[in-house]
Every structure is written in structure tokens, then in C-alpha cells.
Design an enzyme around this catalytic site. Structure first.
Site, PDB file in Angstrom:
ATOM      1  N   ASN A   9       0.862  -1.184   0.000  1.00 44.46           N
ATOM      2  CA  ASN A   9       0.000   0.000   0.000  1.00 44.46           C
ATOM      3  C   ASN A   9       0.900   1.236   0.000  1.00 44.46           C
ATOM      4  O   ASN A   9       1.495   1.574   1.010  1.00 44.46           O
ATOM      5  CB  ASN A   9      -0.898  -0.016   1.243  1.00 44.46           C
ATOM      6  CG  ASN A   9      -1.739   1.247   1.362  1.00 44.46           C
ATOM      7  OD1 ASN A   9      -1.889   2.002   0.411  1.00 44.46           O
ATOM      8  ND2 ASN A   9      -2.286   1.483   2.544  1.00 44.46           N
ATOM      9  N   LYS A  11       0.058   4.301  -0.282  1.00 44.44           N
ATOM     10  CA  LYS A  11      -0.570   5.486   0.305  1.00 44.44           C
ATOM     11  C   LYS A  11      -0.364   6.693  -0.625  1.00 44.44           C
ATOM     12  O   LYS A  11      -0.477   6.556  -1.841  1.00 44.44           O
ATOM     13  CB  LYS A  11      -0.057   5.709   1.720  1.00 44.44           C
ATOM     14  CG  LYS A  11      -0.230   4.448   2.578  1.00 44.44           C
ATOM     15  CD  LYS A  11       0.078   4.638   4.021  1.00 44.44           C
ATOM     16  CE  LYS A  11      -0.133   3.333   4.788  1.00 44.44           C
ATOM     17  NZ  LYS A  11       0.056   3.505   6.235  1.00 44.44           N
ATOM     18  N   HIS A  96      -9.480   1.135   5.282  1.00 43.08           N
ATOM     19  CA  HIS A  96      -8.201   1.329   5.979  1.00 43.08           C
ATOM     20  C   HIS A  96      -8.401   2.321   7.122  1.00 43.08           C
ATOM     21  O   HIS A  96      -9.209   3.249   7.023  1.00 43.08           O
ATOM     22  CB  HIS A  96      -7.155   1.847   4.995  1.00 43.08           C
ATOM     23  CG  HIS A  96      -5.752   1.809   5.529  1.00 43.08           C
ATOM     24  ND1 HIS A  96      -5.266   2.756   6.401  1.00 43.08           N
ATOM     25  CD2 HIS A  96      -4.743   0.917   5.324  1.00 43.08           C
ATOM     26  CE1 HIS A  96      -4.010   2.467   6.706  1.00 43.08           C
ATOM     27  NE2 HIS A  96      -3.675   1.355   6.058  1.00 43.08           N
ATOM     28  N   GLU A  98      -6.749   4.752   8.117  1.00 41.59           N
ATOM     29  CA  GLU A  98      -6.534   6.154   7.764  1.00 41.59           C
ATOM     30  C   GLU A  98      -7.754   6.749   7.071  1.00 41.59           C
ATOM     31  O   GLU A  98      -8.060   7.932   7.247  1.00 41.59           O
ATOM     32  CB  GLU A  98      -5.281   6.269   6.887  1.00 41.59           C
ATOM     33  CG  GLU A  98      -4.008   5.973   7.673  1.00 41.59           C
ATOM     34  CD  GLU A  98      -2.826   5.595   6.807  1.00 41.59           C
ATOM     35  OE1 GLU A  98      -1.771   5.280   7.384  1.00 41.59           O
ATOM     36  OE2 GLU A  98      -2.946   5.602   5.565  1.00 41.59           O
ATOM     37  N   GLU A 165      -5.178  -5.075  10.756  1.00 41.55           N
ATOM     38  CA  GLU A 165      -4.197  -4.026  10.971  1.00 41.55           C
ATOM     39  C   GLU A 165      -4.434  -3.344  12.313  1.00 41.55           C
ATOM     40  O   GLU A 165      -5.274  -2.434  12.419  1.00 41.55           O
ATOM     41  CB  GLU A 165      -4.287  -2.979   9.854  1.00 41.55           C
ATOM     42  CG  GLU A 165      -3.806  -3.471   8.508  1.00 41.55           C
ATOM     43  CD  GLU A 165      -3.389  -2.321   7.614  1.00 41.55           C
ATOM     44  OE1 GLU A 165      -2.293  -2.383   7.068  1.00 41.55           O
ATOM     45  OE2 GLU A 165      -4.154  -1.354   7.481  1.00 41.55           O
ATOM     46  N   GLY A 171       2.624   2.371  10.915  1.00 41.95           N
ATOM     47  CA  GLY A 171       3.527   3.496  10.760  1.00 41.95           C
ATOM     48  C   GLY A 171       4.206   3.949  12.027  1.00 41.95           C
ATOM     49  O   GLY A 171       4.848   5.001  12.053  1.00 41.95           O
ATOM     50  N   SER A 204       3.492  -2.193  10.372  1.00 37.25           N
ATOM     51  CA  SER A 204       4.952  -2.176  10.477  1.00 37.25           C
ATOM     52  C   SER A 204       5.581  -3.511  10.079  1.00 37.25           C
ATOM     53  O   SER A 204       6.464  -4.028  10.754  1.00 37.25           O
ATOM     54  CB  SER A 204       5.378  -1.777  11.895  1.00 37.25           C
ATOM     55  OG  SER A 204       4.979  -0.454  12.187  1.00 37.25           O
TER      56      SER A 204
END
Length: 241
Positions: A9, A11, A96, A98, A165, A171, A204
Site C-alpha cells: 500500500n 498510500k 483502511h 486512515e 491491521e 507506521g 509495520s
């Protein structure tokens, strides 16, 4: 039968030129021994056309980072299933953290996007996971169960990938212990009607922990963020032993 799927991904990183340069280095690094696993790259929308052209003839599949539930309409900033399919997209990331955190995605809209992806021939990668506060409060299973219950209404589980996730590991450099990730993914699998759904781990994922992650019995692959941006790094992850 469950499939091993390694997805990158990207992003909001990489221009079209940078995407093309990445592939020139990455594709030759794929080992023949890794042919038993699927490889997916999910670039920005602007790079999809370039990626589609340069992935032609390779075994790497193309993914997108979102899809709207309508065929067309006054939805500024969105993209539809047919638009993605026209570019050769096979997979699409949906829900996701985010998107949920920064752009107001809800379980209701996630469900709509999942069904739209399937309607237009795309395989959705549904992301679920808990925050650090929720984990510390012992709510991991309840949060994920609620997400699955709402997100998967009327969704065809024969055309579905799920990515666990843990939000606190995305991150941050923190990785959920491989055995714990395996346990949670087992919990997710127990709530599905189709035992053959591939379930990835994301959070990560790096070259130095991919082997331990993929040694777990319930984990069917990885959804990789930052480590997928460097060709050598992502090649090492795809070529895990």
C-alpha cells in the site's frame, strides 16, 4: 483454498515516474521460488495507468486504495469500480484505518464500498483493527467483531481478502507480536462463513520480521505500508522464506 497474498500500500507516495522506476528495480528481484504467493501493488490513483502498462506480462496484480459505491455521479474526489476495472485493477483496499480516521469512513460506507467492488469485478481487501486505547481496555475482540458484523452484510466471502491491521502498529515502528497477530486472525476467521478467506497481517511489516509473521498458521500474507516503497525492501518481503 486459502491463498498467500503480499500487498504493498503506497498510500500518498510516488509520482508516475517514480512508480515506473520502482518496477524497473523490483520486478527482476522477484524469485521464482515465490511463485506460490500473489503479489499486489496499490499505488496512488494517478499512477494506476502507468503501473498497469508496466506490469503487463508480470505476475504482479494491480490494486487501488479506495472505490466509491456508485457507478457515477456528483462525488468529487471519488473513483468508481468501472473506472478502476478499465485500468486493469484487480484488488482494492477498503476501510483502511486512515480512511476511517481522517475521511469519515464508517462501517456503513465500508459495507457499501465492499459490495460495489465485488459488483464491478474487483476483490476487496477489508481492513479491520483496534486502537491502542481499545487494546489496553481489553476490547480488541469486541471491536473487530463489531466491524466484521457491520462491514460484511451481504458481502460475498468467496471474493474477499481481510487485513488485520492493529491501528497502534501502523507506521509507528511497533509490530504486534506474531503469535498475538496469529491469535487475533484466528478469531477473525472463526467469525467468517467461508474458511478459505485469505487474512493478511498489516502493521509495520518489515524485511526483518516477515519470516516470523509468515510462519504463523493463520496468517495468509501481509499488507505492507512503508516497507513497500523501496524495491529491495519489498522484494525481500515478497521473497520471504
Amino acid at each position: 483454498m486459502r491463498k498467500i497474498l503480499i500487498a504493498g500500500n503506497w498510500k500518498m507516495f510516488k509520482t508516475r515516474a517514480e512508480a515506473k522506476e520502482f518496477l524497473q528495480t523490483f520486478l527482476p528481484e522477484l524469485e521464482e521460488t515465490a511463485e506460490d504467493r500473489g503479489v499486489i501493488l496499490c499505488p496512488t490513483f494517478t499512477a494506476l495507468g502507468t503501473m498497469s502498462k508496466n506490469l503487463h506480462g508480470s505476475r504482479v496484480r494491480l490494486g487501488a486504495q479506495n472505490v466509491h459505491w456508485e457507478l457515477s455521479g456528483a462525488y468529487t474526489g471519488e473513483v468508481s469500480g468501472p473506472m478502476l476495472a478499465e485500468l486493469g485493477v484487480s484488488y482494492v483496499i477498503i476501510g483502511h484505518s486512515e480512511r476511517r480516521q481522517y475521511f469519515g469512513e464508517t462501517d456503513e460506507t465500508v459495507n457499501l464500498r465492499l459490495k460495489a467492488a465485488q459488483e464491478y469485478g474487483l476483490t476487496p481487501i477489508l481492513c479491520v483493527g483496534e486502537t491502542k486505547a481499545q487494546r489496553d481496555a481489553g476490547e480488541t475482540e469486541a471491536i473487530i467483531s463489531a466491524q466484521l458484523t457491520q462491514d460484511l452484510v451481504d458481502v460475498d466471502q468467496s471474493n474477499l481478502v481481510i487485513a488485520y491491521e492493529p491501528i497502534w502498529a501502523i507506521g509507528t515502528g511497533d509490530t504486534c507480536d506474531a503469535q498475538e497477530a496469529n491469535r487475533v486472525i484466528g478469531v477473525i476467521r472463526s467469525q467468517l462463513t467461508n474458511p478459505d478467506v485469505s487474512i493478511q497481517y498489516g502493521g509495520s511489516v518489515k524485511p526483518d520480521n516477515i519470516d516470523e509473521i509468515m510462519a504463523q498458521s493463520e496468517i495468509d500474507g501481509a499488507l505492507v505500508g512503508g516497507a513497500s516503497l523501496e524495491p529491495a525492501s519489498f522484494a525481500r518481503i515478497v521473497n520471504y522464506q
